[in-house]
Scaffold this active site. Structure first.
Site, short mmCIF file in Angstrom:
data_model
loop_
_atom_site.label_atom_id
_atom_site.label_comp_id
_atom_site.label_asym_id
_atom_site.label_seq_id
_atom_site.Cartn_x
_atom_site.Cartn_y
_atom_site.Cartn_z
N ASP A 299 8.75 -13.33 2.25
CA ASP A 299 7.64 -12.63 1.77
C ASP A 299 7.69 -11.42 0.98
OD1 ASP A 299 5.07 -11.50 1.42
OD2 ASP A 299 4.46 -12.24 3.24
N ARG B 95 0.40 5.41 6.79
CA ARG B 95 1.23 4.78 5.78
C ARG B 95 0.97 5.25 4.30
NH1 ARG B 95 1.07 -1.39 4.60
NH2 ARG B 95 -0.93 -0.81 3.55
C1 LIG Z 1 3.75 -8.75 3.96
C2 LIG Z 1 2.22 -9.49 3.39
N1 LIG Z 1 2.01 -10.81 3.26
C3 LIG Z 1 0.74 -11.40 2.94
C4 LIG Z 1 -0.40 -10.37 2.82
C5 LIG Z 1 -1.59 -10.82 2.59
O1 LIG Z 1 -1.74 -12.15 2.02
P1 LIG Z 1 -3.26 -12.50 1.41
O2 LIG Z 1 -3.00 -12.02 -0.02
O3 LIG Z 1 -3.05 -13.85 1.45
O4 LIG Z 1 -4.44 -11.99 2.07
C6 LIG Z 1 -0.24 -9.02 2.80
C7 LIG Z 1 -1.29 -7.97 2.53
O5 LIG Z 1 -1.15 -6.94 2.74
C8 LIG Z 1 1.13 -8.35 3.31
O6 LIG Z 1 1.41 -7.17 3.40
#
Ligand SMILES: Cc1ncc(COP(=O)(O)O)c(C=O)c1O
Length: 418
Positions: A192, A377
């Site tokens: 991610d 943060r």
């Molecule tokens: C590490 C991470 N993954 C995923 C997301 C969010 O995913 P989505 O755009 O599906 O809400 C965030 C949002 O802050 C994030 O920090």
């Protein structure tokens, strides 16, 4: 401090990019890691897409304006910014939805293995998407602390799913070492990149990653709820099966056949009709990041965060962790790695009144954010931040702590919740 900050700004090769953003007066924006600021070119581009393409050419724009290929075209622009080839990335759906598709695809590629390994405290949606597949009986979630991840890899693990830059602490994972270890154990790896893409150099192919996803609305400045992106290494294109088999991921969507046949390559990750307005806004943000260069952005973000730490240390408000026994009110505990090469573009501080401190800062025009239960943060989007902003933000933060401005009823958690 202010004088020194102004000297640093005068020598900053990225200073001129601030002009390319629409920033409100009197605000120091330290939340670009959550929602990036508005590029000045975005409203103009959207006006063109809305009036010129949608308003004038109507449905013909799917072809004449190239709407139909926009997810792939934009993916190809994001690709070099994350170390991928153009045909390995597509801009589509949300990060959550892309996680679901790629976790399911990885499970299908590793028959006989059901474990998805991640870490406790990973971003919730990553963990919840595993839980969703677990509830369907398709996956088993295994969580291991970051120091224990490698030993938690065994031949039940189908996929290692991690966030490269931790959303709360900003700590960086070693992508190369973890990817290699997971693959040695026969697992696939999904990164991610939500807090990495557009913020720091990432080399997906250099480290042999299998899959990745990332957000469009943070460092890519695509706007609220901007589409996300997904990466699939070319070697997996032929075998990739994802469960959201919508018509836009079909090999021939306009053949309108009853049976599904996947498109080739990453196009099979598409599900429904692409959100053209959102993709058009994201394209402006991505173009701007590409123009500035991720390497230069990261170098400046490290300098900015380092300088903010210097200002805070000078003001005497940083206290080494652990603080509990000394009384938390003495200062802020740095939870991000002190070594700038081990963190992304953010600094996080622990304080029991972090929520109220964050609110008090916002009231003074310094916008950061709070992450439960006790983290303040601050994010550094170097395309539009100045060293002067760091000095001013540090001054406000030190003053909020020294005067206990956060203790005012208006900023307490209780008043925010009720
Ligand atoms: C590490 C991470 N993954 C995923 C997301 C969010 O995913 P989505 O755009 O599906 O809400 C965030 C949002 O802050 C994030 O920090």
């Amino acid at each position: 401090m202010l004088e020194r900050a102004r000297e640093l700004d005068a020598a900053d090769p990225l200073a001129r990019y601030r002009e390319r953003f629409d920033l409100p007066d009197g605000v120091i924006y330290l939340d670009g890691n959550s929602l990036g600021a508005l590029p000045k070119a975005t409203p103009e581009r959207l006006e063109q897409v809305v009036r010129g393409e949608w308003g004038t050419d109507l449905i013909r724009s799917w072809n004449s304006a190239g709407w139909i290929d926009l997810p792939q075209r934009l993916g190809a622009k994001i690709a070099p910014l994350v170390g991928a080839e153009g045909h390995e990335v597509i801009a589509c759906d949300s990060t959550s939805v892309n996680l679901f598709k790629l976790i399911a695809a990885a499970l299908a590629m590793r028959p006989g293995r059901k474990v998805i390994l991640s870490e406790p405290g990973n971003f919730p949606t990553d963990l919840y998407m595993i839980a969703g597949l677990e509830a369907q009986g398709l996956a088993t979630r295994r969580l291991a602390e970051r120091e224990r991840l490698i030993e938690a890899l065994d031949d039940d693990v189908a996929l290692l799913l991690l966030t490269h830059v931790h959303y709360k602490t900003g700590a960086l994972h070693d992508m190369t070492a973890l990817t290699e270890a997971a693959q040695r154990a026969g697992a696939l790896v999904l990164w991610d990149l939500s807090h990495s893409g557009g913020a720091l150099p990432v080399d997906l192919n250099g480290c042999g990653a299998d899959f990745a996803v990332g957000c469009g609305y943070k460092y890519f400045n695509g706007g609220p709820g901007a589409p996300a992106y997904a990466f699939v290494a070319e070697r997996h294109h032929a075998a990739l099966e994802q469960p959201l088999t919508g018509w836009m991921g079909h090999a021939a969507p306009f053949a309108f056949t009853d049976d599904y046949a996947p498109a080739s390559g990453v196009a099979r990750l598409l599900c429904g009709t692409p959100p053209i307005l959102s993709l058009a806004a994201l394209e402006v943000g991505v173009d701007l990041v590409a123009e500035i260069g991720v390497g230069r952005l990261y170098a400046k973000s490290q300098a900015l965060s380092g300088y903010l730490l210097e200002c805070l240390a000078e003001a005497g408000v940083i206290t080494p962790l652990p603080l509990r026994e000394r009384g938390w009110e003495e200062g802020l505990g740095l939870v991000s790695p002190a070594d700038p090469t081990h963190r992304g573009s953010q600094l996080s501080f622990r304080h029991p009144e972090a929520y109220a401190i964050c609110q008090a800062l916002i009231a003074r025009g310094v916008i950061g954010d709070f992450r439960a239960p006790d983290v303040l943060r601050l994010g550094f989007a170097p395309a539009y931040l100045r060293f002067e902003d760091m000095a001013l933000a540090a001054h406000q933060l030190a003053d909020v702590l020294a005067t206990r401005a956060w203790a005012c009823e208006e900023f307490s958690i209780r008043s925010a919740v009720t």
